[in-house]
Design a protein around this motif. Structure first.
Motif, PDB file in Angstrom:
ATOM      1  N   ALA A  99      11.542  -7.511 -12.907  1.00 32.38           N
ATOM      2  CA  ALA A  99      12.166  -7.996 -11.668  1.00 32.38           C
ATOM      3  C   ALA A  99      12.534  -6.811 -10.773  1.00 32.38           C
ATOM      4  O   ALA A  99      12.290  -6.841  -9.556  1.00 32.38           O
ATOM      5  N   ALA A 100      13.065  -5.759 -11.357  1.00 37.71           N
ATOM      6  CA  ALA A 100      13.512  -4.600 -10.564  1.00 37.71           C
ATOM      7  C   ALA A 100      12.339  -3.917  -9.864  1.00 37.71           C
ATOM      8  O   ALA A 100      12.508  -3.329  -8.793  1.00 37.71           O
ATOM      9  N   LEU A 101      11.153  -4.001 -10.461  1.00 41.67           N
ATOM     10  CA  LEU A 101      10.018  -3.247  -9.922  1.00 41.67           C
ATOM     11  C   LEU A 101       9.118  -4.085  -9.014  1.00 41.67           C
ATOM     12  O   LEU A 101       8.174  -3.548  -8.422  1.00 41.67           O
ATOM     13  N   ALA A 102       9.409  -5.370  -8.861  1.00 42.81           N
ATOM     14  CA  ALA A 102       8.598  -6.207  -7.966  1.00 42.81           C
ATOM     15  C   ALA A 102       8.700  -5.654  -6.545  1.00 42.81           C
ATOM     16  O   ALA A 102       9.799  -5.391  -6.060  1.00 42.81           O
ATOM     17  N   GLY A 103       7.575  -5.412  -5.915  1.00 38.04           N
ATOM     18  CA  GLY A 103       7.549  -4.889  -4.546  1.00 38.04           C
ATOM     19  C   GLY A 103       7.622  -3.370  -4.458  1.00 38.04           C
ATOM     20  O   GLY A 103       7.432  -2.796  -3.393  1.00 38.04           O
ATOM     21  N   LYS A 104       7.880  -2.689  -5.578  1.00 35.10           N
ATOM     22  CA  LYS A 104       8.021  -1.219  -5.549  1.00 35.10           C
ATOM     23  C   LYS A 104       6.676  -0.525  -5.778  1.00 35.10           C
ATOM     24  O   LYS A 104       5.803  -1.065  -6.454  1.00 35.10           O
ATOM     25  N   ILE A 105       6.599   0.685  -5.296  1.00 30.92           N
ATOM     26  CA  ILE A 105       5.448   1.521  -5.645  1.00 30.92           C
ATOM     27  C   ILE A 105       5.706   2.097  -7.036  1.00 30.92           C
ATOM     28  O   ILE A 105       6.746   2.719  -7.276  1.00 30.92           O
ATOM     29  N   VAL A 106       4.789   1.824  -7.949  1.00 30.22           N
ATOM     30  CA  VAL A 106       4.902   2.332  -9.324  1.00 30.22           C
ATOM     31  C   VAL A 106       3.661   3.175  -9.608  1.00 30.22           C
ATOM     32  O   VAL A 106       2.535   2.672  -9.552  1.00 30.22           O
ATOM     33  N   VAL A 107       3.876   4.436  -9.900  1.00 24.88           N
ATOM     34  CA  VAL A 107       2.772   5.368 -10.148  1.00 24.88           C
ATOM     35  C   VAL A 107       2.558   5.483 -11.656  1.00 24.88           C
ATOM     36  O   VAL A 107       3.435   5.967 -12.377  1.00 24.88           O
ATOM     37  N   SER A 108       1.399   5.043 -12.114  1.00 26.95           N
ATOM     38  CA  SER A 108       1.090   5.194 -13.543  1.00 26.95           C
ATOM     39  C   SER A 108       0.472   6.562 -13.783  1.00 26.95           C
ATOM     40  O   SER A 108      -0.505   6.939 -13.134  1.00 26.95           O
ATOM     41  N   GLU A 173      -3.144   0.561   0.274  1.00 31.01           N
ATOM     42  CA  GLU A 173      -3.371   1.835   0.994  1.00 31.01           C
ATOM     43  C   GLU A 173      -2.089   2.616   1.257  1.00 31.01           C
ATOM     44  O   GLU A 173      -2.062   3.837   1.135  1.00 31.01           O
ATOM     45  N   GLU A 174      -1.032   1.902   1.649  1.00 32.55           N
ATOM     46  CA  GLU A 174       0.212   2.612   1.952  1.00 32.55           C
ATOM     47  C   GLU A 174       0.813   3.209   0.670  1.00 32.55           C
ATOM     48  O   GLU A 174       1.331   4.328   0.669  1.00 32.55           O
ATOM     49  N   ALA A 175       0.703   2.461  -0.426  1.00 32.77           N
ATOM     50  CA  ALA A 175       1.220   2.981  -1.699  1.00 32.77           C
ATOM     51  C   ALA A 175       0.448   4.231  -2.115  1.00 32.77           C
ATOM     52  O   ALA A 175       1.039   5.208  -2.599  1.00 32.77           O
ATOM     53  N   VAL A 176      -0.864   4.213  -1.890  1.00 38.43           N
ATOM     54  CA  VAL A 176      -1.675   5.394  -2.221  1.00 38.43           C
ATOM     55  C   VAL A 176      -1.257   6.568  -1.334  1.00 38.43           C
ATOM     56  O   VAL A 176      -1.050   7.688  -1.828  1.00 38.43           O
ATOM     57  N   ALA A 177      -1.071   6.309  -0.031  1.00 41.61           N
ATOM     58  CA  ALA A 177      -0.682   7.393   0.892  1.00 41.61           C
ATOM     59  C   ALA A 177       0.668   7.979   0.490  1.00 41.61           C
ATOM     60  O   ALA A 177       0.859   9.202   0.518  1.00 41.61           O
ATOM     61  N   ARG A 178       1.607   7.135   0.097  1.00 41.95           N
ATOM     62  CA  ARG A 178       2.941   7.639  -0.307  1.00 41.95           C
ATOM     63  C   ARG A 178       2.831   8.440  -1.608  1.00 41.95           C
ATOM     64  O   ARG A 178       3.549   9.422  -1.812  1.00 41.95           O
ATOM     65  N   THR A 179       1.949   8.002  -2.495  1.00 47.30           N
ATOM     66  CA  THR A 179       1.762   8.740  -3.759  1.00 47.30           C
ATOM     67  C   THR A 179       1.107  10.100  -3.491  1.00 47.30           C
ATOM     68  O   THR A 179       1.495  11.118  -4.078  1.00 47.30           O
ATOM     69  N   VAL A 180       0.124  10.102  -2.588  1.00 44.18           N
ATOM     70  CA  VAL A 180      -0.533  11.370  -2.219  1.00 44.18           C
ATOM     71  C   VAL A 180       0.510  12.331  -1.633  1.00 44.18           C
ATOM     72  O   VAL A 180       0.574  13.514  -2.010  1.00 44.18           O
ATOM     73  N   ALA A 181       1.338  11.832  -0.716  1.00 47.59           N
ATOM     74  CA  ALA A 181       2.347  12.696  -0.078  1.00 47.59           C
ATOM     75  C   ALA A 181       3.331  13.226  -1.122  1.00 47.59           C
ATOM     76  O   ALA A 181       3.756  14.387  -1.059  1.00 47.59           O
ATOM     77  N   LEU A 182       3.689  12.387  -2.075  1.00 47.12           N
ATOM     78  CA  LEU A 182       4.610  12.830  -3.132  1.00 47.12           C
ATOM     79  C   LEU A 182       3.970  13.936  -3.980  1.00 47.12           C
ATOM     80  O   LEU A 182       4.601  14.960  -4.273  1.00 47.12           O
ATOM     81  N   ALA A 183       2.717  13.734  -4.368  1.00 48.07           N
ATOM     82  CA  ALA A 183       2.029  14.742  -5.196  1.00 48.07           C
ATOM     83  C   ALA A 183       1.897  16.047  -4.425  1.00 48.07           C
ATOM     84  O   ALA A 183       2.064  17.139  -4.989  1.00 48.07           O
ATOM     85  N   ASP A 184       1.600  15.936  -3.119  1.00 45.38           N
ATOM     86  CA  ASP A 184       1.416  17.140  -2.296  1.00 45.38           C
ATOM     87  C   ASP A 184       2.692  17.967  -2.164  1.00 45.38           C
ATOM     88  O   ASP A 184       2.645  19.110  -1.738  1.00 45.38           O
ATOM     89  N   ARG A 185       3.827  17.402  -2.511  1.00 48.34           N
ATOM     90  CA  ARG A 185       5.077  18.164  -2.434  1.00 48.34           C
ATOM     91  C   ARG A 185       5.168  19.207  -3.551  1.00 48.34           C
ATOM     92  O   ARG A 185       6.024  20.080  -3.524  1.00 48.34           O
TER      93      ARG A 185
END
Ligand SMILES: NC(=O)c1ccc[n+]([C@@H]2O[C@H](COP(=O)([O-])OP(=O)(O)OC[C@H]3O[C@@H](n4cnc5c(N)ncnc54)[C@H](OP(=O)(O)O)[C@@H]3O)[C@@H](O)[C@H]2O)c1
Length: 230
Positions: A99-108, A173-185
């Protein structure tokens, strides 16, 4: 991504489920020193607090963003969540957080790995990949997959920048873009979108090859893709 989204990316809090492991602590160290607040999660809040203290010790004397340890539910409340539990702990680690993770970006970051007398090998996964198993366990979560080839040992060597490409897969797509930006940090990481989530399986399956190379050559290899800038 516009300037507002970039700013949001900088201040997004990252929660790491299973953040007491080597990968979670290594990623946390790299992110907090880049200014991204991190909550290390664990089944035991005490273990999480100890892990956060350990990582803060690695960064003593350096400016860094907030870092704390909490139960996995506390980490799941972050803006972005990284699932960093072993493959055989996915159900135990994620089901309480559906329930807590519904709607969230989750990076496996999960690699389904086995070891036998011939060494490391990929495990077959009914859903196609560990990332798709995460998606099946978390209805409504925006699942991406990344960091499969990033060595926890290299992350821990904070005196050296990383030297890694991080392909990111996912269907949102937006979740992928946010994950890319996070990794790039992370200093020395080059991240990029690499296709839909169903391509997680070959990324996950590369890890046993890297482990075997590491054993043979006594190293901690990462992966670089050539001629990407074409
Ligand atoms: N190590 C690497 O270099 C590396 C690189 C890329 C990807 N990965 C992947 O990243 C993930 C984490 O790697 P790691 O080396 O940090 O793993 P790990 O140390 O084996 O596990 C991470 C944490 O998961 C929790 N955990 C263990 N069993 C669990 C279970 N049955 N249910 C729920 N939680 C459980 C534990 O935290 P608590 O006991 O505190 O809850 C543990 O500290 C794995 O899926 C791995 O395949 C690892």
């Amino acid at each position: 991504m516009g300037p507002l989204e970039q700013e949001q990316q900088v201040t997004d809090t990252v929660g790491i489920l299973g953040g007491t492991g080597g990968l979670g602590k290594g990623l946390a160290a790299r992110w907090v020193r880049a200014g991204t607040p991190v909550i290390l999660g664990s089944r035991s809040p005490e273990r999480a607090a100890n892990a956060a203290q350990e990582v803060a010790g690695w960064l003593e004397g350096e400016d860094h963003a907030e870092l704390r340890g909490e139960g996995n539910a506390g980490a799941a409340a972050a803006d972005l969540v990284v699932a960093s539990v072993p493959f055989d702990g996915l159900a135990e680690g994620l089901e309480p957080l559906t329930a807590a993770l519904a709607g969230k970006i989750v990076v496996s970051v999960v690699n389904p790995l086995g070891f036998d007398q011939r060494g490391a090998h990929p495990l077959p996964v009914a859903e196609g990949s560990a990332a798709e198993a995460v998606e099946a366990l978390l209805p409504g979560a925006r699942v991406t997959a990344a960091f499969h080839s990033v060595s926890s040992v290299a992350l821990r060597q904070l005196g050296q920048p990383m030297d890694d490409d991080v392909p990111v897969v996912g269907d949102d797509e937006e979740a992928v873009a946010r994950t890319v930006a996070l990794a790039d940090r992370i200093d020395g990481v080059r991240a990029f979108p690499a296709g839909p989530l169903r391509l997680a399986a070959p990324l996950e399956a590369l890890t046993p090859v890297l482990i075997t190379i590491n054993q043979r050559h006594r190293c901690h290899v990462g992966v670089r893709f050539s001629r990407l800038e074409c």
